[in-house]
Each structure stands twice: as C-alpha cells, then as structure tokens.
Scaffold this active site. Structure first.
Site, PDB file in Angstrom:
ATOM      1  N   GLU A 106       7.195 -17.790  34.128  1.00 24.55           N
ATOM      2  CA  GLU A 106       5.974 -16.974  34.109  1.00 24.55           C
ATOM      3  C   GLU A 106       5.806 -16.189  35.400  1.00 24.55           C
ATOM      4  OE1 GLU A 106       4.581 -15.946  31.310  1.00 24.55           O
ATOM      5  OE2 GLU A 106       4.076 -18.011  30.804  1.00 24.55           O
TER       6      GLU A 106
ATOM      7  N   ASP B 201       9.158 -11.915  35.362  1.00 25.87           N
ATOM      8  CA  ASP B 201       9.912 -10.805  34.734  1.00 25.87           C
ATOM      9  C   ASP B 201       9.905  -9.571  35.634  1.00 25.87           C
ATOM     10  OD1 ASP B 201       7.189 -10.296  34.152  1.00 25.87           O
ATOM     11  OD2 ASP B 201       7.598  -9.501  32.144  1.00 25.87           O
TER      12      ASP B 201
ATOM     13  N   LEU C  95      -1.140 -13.741  24.057  1.00 27.70           N
ATOM     14  CA  LEU C  95      -0.058 -13.834  23.068  1.00 27.70           C
ATOM     15  C   LEU C  95       0.508 -12.446  22.753  1.00 27.70           C
ATOM     16  CD1 LEU C  95      -1.570 -16.510  20.624  1.00 27.70           C
ATOM     17  CD2 LEU C  95      -0.063 -16.882  22.581  1.00 27.70           C
TER      18      LEU C  95
ATOM     19  N   GLU D 238       2.694   0.839  28.721  1.00 26.20           N
ATOM     20  CA  GLU D 238       1.879  -0.184  29.398  1.00 26.20           C
ATOM     21  C   GLU D 238       1.724   0.151  30.887  1.00 26.20           C
ATOM     22  OE1 GLU D 238       1.119  -3.189  27.251  1.00 26.20           O
ATOM     23  OE2 GLU D 238      -0.445  -3.170  28.769  1.00 26.20           O
TER      24      GLU D 238
ATOM     25  N   ASP E 121       7.244  -9.031  27.413  1.00 21.70           N
ATOM     26  CA  ASP E 121       6.475  -9.079  26.165  1.00 21.70           C
ATOM     27  C   ASP E 121       7.049  -8.134  25.119  1.00 21.70           C
ATOM     28  OD1 ASP E 121       4.961 -10.695  27.703  1.00 21.70           O
ATOM     29  OD2 ASP E 121       3.242  -9.349  27.849  1.00 21.70           O
TER      30      ASP E 121
HETATM   31  C1  GLA Z   1       2.028 -10.506  30.949  1.00 13.94           C
HETATM   32  C2  GLA Z   1       2.982  -9.356  31.208  1.00 13.94           C
HETATM   33  C3  GLA Z   1       4.434  -9.821  31.251  1.00 13.94           C
HETATM   34  C4  GLA Z   1       4.607 -11.022  32.178  1.00 13.94           C
HETATM   35  C5  GLA Z   1       3.550 -12.090  31.899  1.00 13.94           C
HETATM   36  C6  GLA Z   1       3.575 -13.195  32.926  1.00 13.94           C
HETATM   37  O1  GLA Z   1       2.207 -11.033  29.673  1.00 13.94           O
HETATM   38  O2  GLA Z   1       2.842  -8.351  30.239  1.00 13.94           O
HETATM   39  O3  GLA Z   1       5.253  -8.749  31.627  1.00 13.94           O
HETATM   40  O4  GLA Z   1       4.591 -10.623  33.519  1.00 13.94           O
HETATM   41  O5  GLA Z   1       2.232 -11.532  31.898  1.00 13.94           O
HETATM   42  O6  GLA Z   1       4.780 -13.874  32.874  1.00 13.94           O
END
Ligand code: GLA
Length: 383
Positions: free
Chosen positions: A32, A35, A123, A158, A170
C-alpha cells in the site's frame, strides 16, 4: 443487471442501447502506498463494479446519466471539456478528452451507468468508471487501444484532470484482473504475473468502515510529496529512480540523510512495505496463509504508525480482528483515511464474525460497518 440497465436506458433515452459493458473494482491484498514509489503491489479485481450501456446519437452530444446519481451531464461531442466541480461525469469526460487529444474522432454518444462499489470506500470506484468508459468506447468504436494503453489513459485522467497524483495500481488492477488470481505488479517496469489466490479454509472479507474519506485527496497528494522529498534527500548520496529500489538494508545505510522524522517514517514504510510484498507473494505461492496474514497485520501497523493514513475506524476493525480467533490477518486496503479493510476469515465463521464485529464497532465508533465476503473476479467485459 444487464437487462435492468437496458430497460432503464430505454426509459431514459427512448431507444435501446447498442452494447453493455462491465468493469470491476479492486482490493489490494498488500503493497500500500508504494505504487507511486515504483514498488510491488498485489491487487485483485472484485465482483462489484461499474456497468455502462452505450448508444450513438445524431445530435453531436455526449450525454452522461447514472442510476446512482441524479446529476446528468450533456456536452458537445466535437471538442474536449473543462473539469466541472466534483461532478461524477468528470471521469468519463476526462477519458474522452484523452481520446480526442490523441486525434480520435468520437461521434455523439449516450451513456447510462450503474455501479455497486460503495463510493469513497477505497475499492476504486473511480478507476472502475474510468476504465469502464475507456474500455466501452474503445471496443464500441474500434479505436484500437490495448488494455495497457487504456490504463495509462485512465491514470492521466486521474492525475491531470481530476488532480489526484495516484499511482497506476487501481487502473491496472481493474483492467487486468482475473478470477481467483492476484496481480503481482511491478509499478516501475509494469511487468506483472498472475498468482492463484488459493485461500484454502479462509475467505476474503471486506469491511467497509463507512467513514467518509474527507480531505483524503489532499492528504494523499501530501504523502506523494513527502516520498519525493525523501527521494531527493537520498539522492544526495545515491542514485535512485524511486524509493522501492532500496532494500531495508541499503536504506539503513543512507537513512541518516533524512533528518525530518515524518519524512523518515514515510520512507521507512515504503521500503519495508515493498519487502513485505516480496515475502507475501512467496507465502501465497507456498500456501503459507498464516505468514501471509502476519504480513497483512504488519502492513497495517506500518500504515497506521509510520505512514499515518489509517484512522480510528480502520484501526478498530483491525484491532478487533487481532483478538478474534478465526481471522489470521487484516489490514486497511487502498488509500486509507477511512474506506475499507480486508481480513482473512476462516470459512464458516462469516455470520459470527459479522455479529461480533458489528457489536464491537458500534460500541467504539457509534454506527455499524458493512461486511461482505468478496469474490475475486474478472476484468472488463462486453456483456
Ligand atoms: C489509491 C491510489 C493508488 C494507490 C493506493 C494506495 O487507491 O489510487 O494508486 O496509491 O491509493 O496504495
């Protein structure tokens, strides 16, 4: 759902849709906030998601309607458009802008959306609507993009249109998900492998804290900046493209360069979380679920203490899980600041878990959480 959406489309637009598509949401099993630091992540698509029905119109308009939101939007189809406040249709508009910027001719189209991913729950309802739109238009008009190109387009939406400096996880997860598999994705090289998620005697429970993710976007962008600050400091001595090039051992040799405690904590989380994903991937392959669960708890603790993206609601869920005999691992999933946690729960204890967690959570937080057993599903599809 397909039939219901077709019926509603006919009611709202007085004609039948030409095609209906589905795109999932995702959970992240572990890895987490790494990325955007070039790390390894392990998300999977879920069976909740976004449906979109589509048909052409002769009025050179894009019309966006949803069964979830009252707000409807209509814009001219022959040019790109500015972001409109916090309107949900910004996501599809942003995607179409990217196609237009890329020189594609997009004729007038009518859209009707429906989603069953709880919004703001971590989610990935936003990645789901972005990829749903991109996938549907690409397929319907034969634009010729592959899935990775669609992922990159959605990420640009985004980052540049919505203004969240998120990583690629995501969009990648919802576009590449496969039933009963997790994606082990290297976010620097974008190399990935699909791993079987064989949970044996366990199921994956999702617990929605129902805590609204207030100010989550600005705090998210602040974390991204803190990581960039850590990288700049470390690069006074070494030469890194991203923080996840460091192992914990190598980081220890150079961490003295970071004097600010907050920045040091953020970087420590990133480096160690990345190591945890390597271990978790091995544990999952070897069927060592207890070890996988231990790594989930360790990930949560680090997100809570070092990265500070948890909160009392998510912590209450994970604290409950630690004391509950039939859960072997739990953690927040996604960006945090509210949203969902996931837990590895022993089969057969779903009801007991829901009952006891609800009592505990209401006692601590004042309102109930929502609990689902999640299935790992496929990526986008034309229905
Ligand atoms: C959000 C972002 C992802 C990632 C998560 C945390 O979902 O969109 O790119 O950074 O938070 O892991």
């Amino acid at each position: 759902m397909k039939i219901k959406l077709e019926e509603k489309f006919a009611e709202q637009y007085r004609k039948n849709p030409d095609a209906v598509y589905f795109t999932p949401g995702r959970v992240n099993l572990i890895g987490e906030h790494i990325d955007y630091n070039g790390g390894l992540v392990m998300p999977c698509a879920i069976t909740l998601g976004t449906w979109v029905a589509i048909a052409p119109n002769a009025d050179s308009k894009f019309r966006f309607k949803s069964l979830n939101f009252e707000a409807q939007t209509e814009v001219e189809s022959n040019r790109s458009h500015e972001k409109n406040g916090s309107l949900w249709a910004n996501y599809p508009i942003g995607v179409i802008n990217e196609f237009i910027k890329d020189g594609k001719q997009i004729p007038g189209l009518d859209f009707l959306y429906f989603g069953n991913i709880p919004i703001g729950s971590g989610l990935s309802s936003s990645a789901s609507i972005e990829i749903a739109t991109a996938y549907a238009i690409n397929d319907y008009l034969n634009l010729g993009y592959d899935n990775l190109e669609l992922v990159k387009i959605a990420k640009r939406v985004e980052n540049e249109f919505i203004g969240l400096n998120s990583g690629i996880m995501d969009q990648f997860a919802v576009a590449f998900g496969e039933k009963d598999k997790a994606i082990v994705l290297d976010c620097e090289s974008l190399k990935y492998k699909m791993v079987d998620v064989n949970l044996g005697n366990y199921v994956l429970a999702i617990i929605n804290t129902k805590k609204p993710r207030e100010l989550a976007d600005s705090k998210y962008n602040e974390r991204v900046e803190e990581c960039q600050a850590a990288l700049r400091l470390l690069n006074e001595e070494i030469n890194l493209n991203n923080l996840c090039e460091l192992t914990a051992e190598k980081f220890a040799l150079h961490s003295h360069l970071i004097e600010d405690k907050t920045i040091l904590d953020r970087a420590t989380h990133v480096v160690k979380e990345n190591d945890r994903v390597h271990l978790a991937s091995k544990a999952l392959n070897a069927g060592e679920l207890q070890e996988f669960g231990r790594l989930m708890y360790a990930s949560h603790q680090s997100l809570r203490e070092l990265y500070e993206v948890s909160g009392k609601e998510l912590d209450a869920v994970v604290d409950f899980c630690k004391d509950y005999d039939h859960v072997i691992g739990a953690r927040m999933t996604g960006a945090g600041f509210g949203g969902c946690a996931i837990a590895l729960l022993e089969k057969g204890f779903e009801e007991d878990f829901a009952k006891h967690l609800t009592d505990f959570y209401v006692g601590k937080i004042g309102y109930p959480a929502e609990i689902y057993v999640s299935e790992i599903g496929n990526g986008p599809v034309k229905l």
